[in-house]
Structure formats: C-alpha cells, structure tokens
Design a protein around this motif. Structure first.
Motif, PDB file in Angstrom:
ATOM      1  N   PRO A 192     -52.933   5.885  52.298  1.00 54.54           N
ATOM      2  CA  PRO A 192     -52.373   4.787  52.092  1.00 54.54           C
ATOM      3  C   PRO A 192     -52.546   3.636  51.332  1.00 54.54           C
ATOM      4  O   PRO A 192     -51.836   2.755  51.233  1.00 54.54           O
ATOM      5  N   SER A 193     -53.961   3.834  50.954  1.00 55.32           N
ATOM      6  CA  SER A 193     -54.371   2.719  49.931  1.00 55.32           C
ATOM      7  C   SER A 193     -55.395   3.079  49.179  1.00 55.32           C
ATOM      8  O   SER A 193     -56.732   3.534  49.742  1.00 55.32           O
ATOM      9  N   LEU A 194     -55.450   3.220  47.924  1.00 56.03           N
ATOM     10  CA  LEU A 194     -56.354   3.897  46.972  1.00 56.03           C
ATOM     11  C   LEU A 194     -56.353   2.875  45.708  1.00 56.03           C
ATOM     12  O   LEU A 194     -55.423   3.141  45.083  1.00 56.03           O
ATOM     13  N   SER A 195     -57.457   2.531  45.340  1.00 56.96           N
ATOM     14  CA  SER A 195     -57.457   2.036  43.940  1.00 56.96           C
ATOM     15  C   SER A 195     -58.413   2.312  43.385  1.00 56.96           C
ATOM     16  O   SER A 195     -59.791   2.387  43.568  1.00 56.96           O
ATOM     17  N   VAL A 196     -58.515   2.618  41.944  1.00 56.81           N
ATOM     18  CA  VAL A 196     -59.501   3.092  41.005  1.00 56.81           C
ATOM     19  C   VAL A 196     -59.390   1.854  39.694  1.00 56.81           C
ATOM     20  O   VAL A 196     -58.330   2.032  39.177  1.00 56.81           O
ATOM     21  N   LYS A 197     -60.538   1.457  39.338  1.00 60.20           N
ATOM     22  CA  LYS A 197     -60.440   0.637  38.408  1.00 60.20           C
ATOM     23  C   LYS A 197     -61.884   0.945  37.324  1.00 60.20           C
ATOM     24  O   LYS A 197     -62.797   1.068  37.730  1.00 60.20           O
ATOM     25  N   VAL A 198     -61.427   1.477  36.072  1.00 65.75           N
ATOM     26  CA  VAL A 198     -62.442   2.105  35.166  1.00 65.75           C
ATOM     27  C   VAL A 198     -62.244   0.955  33.901  1.00 65.75           C
ATOM     28  O   VAL A 198     -61.235   0.888  33.364  1.00 65.75           O
ATOM     29  N   SER A 199     -63.481   0.469  33.543  1.00 62.42           N
ATOM     30  CA  SER A 199     -63.448  -0.425  32.144  1.00 62.42           C
ATOM     31  C   SER A 199     -64.654   0.176  31.186  1.00 62.42           C
ATOM     32  O   SER A 199     -65.676   0.536  31.696  1.00 62.42           O
ATOM     33  N   THR A 200     -64.050   0.440  29.945  1.00 56.78           N
ATOM     34  CA  THR A 200     -65.024   1.204  28.860  1.00 56.78           C
ATOM     35  C   THR A 200     -65.309   0.126  27.709  1.00 56.78           C
ATOM     36  O   THR A 200     -64.196  -0.329  27.203  1.00 56.78           O
ATOM     37  N   ASP A 201     -66.519  -0.328  27.707  1.00 51.60           N
ATOM     38  CA  ASP A 201     -66.881  -1.084  26.488  1.00 51.60           C
ATOM     39  C   ASP A 201     -67.212  -0.045  25.271  1.00 51.60           C
ATOM     40  O   ASP A 201     -68.172   0.896  25.457  1.00 51.60           O
ATOM     41  N   LYS A 202     -66.388   0.230  24.289  1.00 55.73           N
ATOM     42  CA  LYS A 202     -66.525   1.094  23.431  1.00 55.73           C
ATOM     43  C   LYS A 202     -67.531   1.096  22.435  1.00 55.73           C
ATOM     44  O   LYS A 202     -68.273   1.980  21.762  1.00 55.73           O
ATOM     45  N   VAL A 203     -67.913  -0.106  22.020  1.00 59.25           N
ATOM     46  CA  VAL A 203     -68.924  -0.772  21.150  1.00 59.25           C
ATOM     47  C   VAL A 203     -70.332  -0.322  21.964  1.00 59.25           C
ATOM     48  O   VAL A 203     -71.202   0.368  21.177  1.00 59.25           O
ATOM     49  N   LYS A 204     -70.536  -0.393  23.129  1.00 61.66           N
ATOM     50  CA  LYS A 204     -71.953  -0.336  23.794  1.00 61.66           C
ATOM     51  C   LYS A 204     -71.956   1.226  24.396  1.00 61.66           C
ATOM     52  O   LYS A 204     -72.840   1.762  24.985  1.00 61.66           O
ATOM     53  N   ASP A 205     -70.690   1.614  24.498  1.00 59.07           N
ATOM     54  CA  ASP A 205     -70.583   3.131  25.145  1.00 59.07           C
ATOM     55  C   ASP A 205     -70.902   3.274  26.611  1.00 59.07           C
ATOM     56  O   ASP A 205     -71.445   4.161  27.044  1.00 59.07           O
ATOM     57  N   ILE A 206     -70.380   1.988  27.408  1.00 57.25           N
ATOM     58  CA  ILE A 206     -70.819   1.802  28.642  1.00 57.25           C
ATOM     59  C   ILE A 206     -69.293   2.047  29.292  1.00 57.25           C
ATOM     60  O   ILE A 206     -68.538   1.151  29.135  1.00 57.25           O
ATOM     61  N   THR A 207     -69.341   2.644  30.631  1.00 59.53           N
ATOM     62  CA  THR A 207     -68.288   2.668  31.603  1.00 59.53           C
ATOM     63  C   THR A 207     -68.564   2.368  32.907  1.00 59.53           C
ATOM     64  O   THR A 207     -69.428   2.631  33.580  1.00 59.53           O
ATOM     65  N   SER A 208     -67.876   1.363  33.442  1.00 57.10           N
ATOM     66  CA  SER A 208     -67.748   0.914  34.763  1.00 57.10           C
ATOM     67  C   SER A 208     -66.624   1.106  35.800  1.00 57.10           C
ATOM     68  O   SER A 208     -65.755   0.990  35.273  1.00 57.10           O
ATOM     69  N   GLU A 209     -66.946   1.847  36.861  1.00 61.43           N
ATOM     70  CA  GLU A 209     -66.034   2.505  37.819  1.00 61.43           C
ATOM     71  C   GLU A 209     -65.967   1.750  39.072  1.00 61.43           C
ATOM     72  O   GLU A 209     -67.202   1.562  39.834  1.00 61.43           O
ATOM     73  N   ARG A 210     -64.712   1.410  39.671  1.00 59.26           N
ATOM     74  CA  ARG A 210     -64.710   0.948  40.967  1.00 59.26           C
ATOM     75  C   ARG A 210     -63.717   1.696  41.950  1.00 59.26           C
ATOM     76  O   ARG A 210     -62.440   1.946  41.257  1.00 59.26           O
ATOM     77  N   TYR A 211     -64.195   2.222  43.192  1.00 58.83           N
ATOM     78  CA  TYR A 211     -63.314   3.054  43.944  1.00 58.83           C
ATOM     79  C   TYR A 211     -63.198   2.124  45.381  1.00 58.83           C
ATOM     80  O   TYR A 211     -64.054   1.825  45.604  1.00 58.83           O
ATOM     81  N   LEU A 212     -61.873   2.008  45.624  1.00 61.57           N
ATOM     82  CA  LEU A 212     -61.578   1.270  47.053  1.00 61.57           C
ATOM     83  C   LEU A 212     -60.324   1.740  47.617  1.00 61.57           C
ATOM     84  O   LEU A 212     -59.503   1.872  47.025  1.00 61.57           O
ATOM     85  N   GLY A 213     -60.565   2.330  48.788  1.00 61.03           N
ATOM     86  CA  GLY A 213     -59.577   2.374  49.559  1.00 61.03           C
ATOM     87  C   GLY A 213     -59.572   3.516  50.945  1.00 61.03           C
ATOM     88  O   GLY A 213     -60.980   3.690  51.181  1.00 61.03           O
ATOM     89  N   THR A 214     -58.781   4.315  51.339  1.00 64.48           N
ATOM     90  CA  THR A 214     -58.815   5.039  52.413  1.00 64.48           C
ATOM     91  C   THR A 214     -57.873   6.393  52.110  1.00 64.48           C
ATOM     92  O   THR A 214     -56.956   6.441  51.511  1.00 64.48           O
ATOM     93  N   VAL A 215     -58.553   7.643  52.373  1.00 62.00           N
ATOM     94  CA  VAL A 215     -58.063   8.735  52.041  1.00 62.00           C
ATOM     95  C   VAL A 215     -58.169   9.506  53.484  1.00 62.00           C
ATOM     96  O   VAL A 215     -59.271   9.986  54.151  1.00 62.00           O
ATOM     97  N   PRO A 216     -56.976   9.993  53.820  1.00 62.99           N
ATOM     98  CA  PRO A 216     -56.995  10.895  55.022  1.00 62.99           C
ATOM     99  C   PRO A 216     -57.013  12.344  54.576  1.00 62.99           C
ATOM    100  O   PRO A 216     -56.638  12.802  53.584  1.00 62.99           O
ATOM    101  N   THR A 217     -57.948  13.079  55.417  1.00 65.98           N
ATOM    102  CA  THR A 217     -58.378  14.561  55.008  1.00 65.98           C
ATOM    103  C   THR A 217     -58.048  15.314  56.165  1.00 65.98           C
ATOM    104  O   THR A 217     -57.818  14.817  57.296  1.00 65.98           O
ATOM    105  N   ARG A 218     -58.008  16.496  56.115  1.00 68.22           N
ATOM    106  CA  ARG A 218     -58.008  17.251  57.459  1.00 68.22           C
ATOM    107  C   ARG A 218     -59.059  17.186  58.105  1.00 68.22           C
ATOM    108  O   ARG A 218     -59.251  17.454  59.574  1.00 68.22           O
ATOM    109  N   PHE A 219     -60.301  16.651  57.724  1.00 67.13           N
ATOM    110  CA  PHE A 219     -61.332  16.339  58.550  1.00 67.13           C
ATOM    111  C   PHE A 219     -61.441  14.975  59.135  1.00 67.13           C
ATOM    112  O   PHE A 219     -62.366  14.377  59.811  1.00 67.13           O
TER     113      PHE A 219
END
Length: 146
Positions: A50-77
C-alpha cells in the motif's frame, strides 16, 4: 495504474511504482522510488504494497551513500512496517556503518543498528511486541541477507 519512470533522458512506464533518478551535479545522485499500490506475486499468492518509499542519495566525491526506507509491506506472514529512523549510511561498497532501521509486525519487531565497521549490525529483538527488546545479538549484514 501506470506511472512514469523518469531516469534522466529515459522515460518508461511500470505498473504501480514511480521511480525518479536524477543527478543533481557531478558530485551527487538522488534516486527515489515510491510505490503507492504495487502488486507482486509470491508462489500462488498475490500481495499489494500500500505504501513504500525508498530514497537513496550518493555523494560521488566522498563515495558515501545514504538510504531511507519507509512504508508497509503485506507478506504471507502478515503486515510488516519498515522505518529507517536514521538513514543507513555506507562508505564505498561496504554495508551500512551507521543509522537505525526498525521492522515491525503486529506481534514482534527488530531494530537494526549498524556498527562502524560496515560489516556487522546489532539486532534488538522484540519477540512479544511490547516495545521492549527481549534479546540482542550481533550479526553480519550477509547473514541478514542484505
């Protein structure tokens, strides 16, 4: 529904998701994926996110990546809520070395706290869903399937 995927000069359509990849400058790249109603099949079962957001930002000079995940995932469990309280930050090809990710179901939860080495992560386990961890252990990102 069909959504536009805009990745620089390429525009494609995909059912249920919007992806935007843009380069802000020669130093940074930002990628955002948002799924409002995205369906997928696992075995004979069909699930909708129903709602899932993924945001990835990469600083190519410093070679640093920042990731953010937010949302809900229905599974069989059952329903799984994901929130990256503090973005997961990694250097180069290493796994995250800082941040905090929380993963909760109706009856239990995990908190993942990366260690500075970029290999291991502290896992706090809330086995009964009361909001307090009953156990803590250290694992590698590889063992967790990262």
């Amino acid at each position: 529904e069909h959504y536009a995927i805009n990745a620089g000069n390429r525009i494609q359509t995909l059912e249920g998701a919007t992806t935007l990849a843009k380069t802000n400058s020669l130093q940074t790249t930002d990628v955002t994926v948002e799924a409002a109603v995205f369906s997928f099949t696992e075995g004979n079962e069909k699930f909708e996110v129903p709602s899932l957001s993924v945001k990835v930002s990469t600083d190519k000079v410093k070679d640093i990546t920042s990731e953010r995940y937010l949302g809900t995932v229905p599974t069989r469990f059952g329903r799984v809520d994901i929130d990256t309280v503090d973005p997961l930050v990694s250097q180069g090809d290493a796994d995250p070395s800082s941040g905090q990710m929380e993963i909760f179901t109706e009856n239990s939860g995990l908190v993942l706290l990366p260690r500075e080495d970029g290999v291991t992560v502290d896992v706090q386990v809330d086995a009964n869903g009361d909001g307090s961890p009953e156990a803590a252990r250290t694992e590698t990102w590889a063992v967790l399937g990262w």
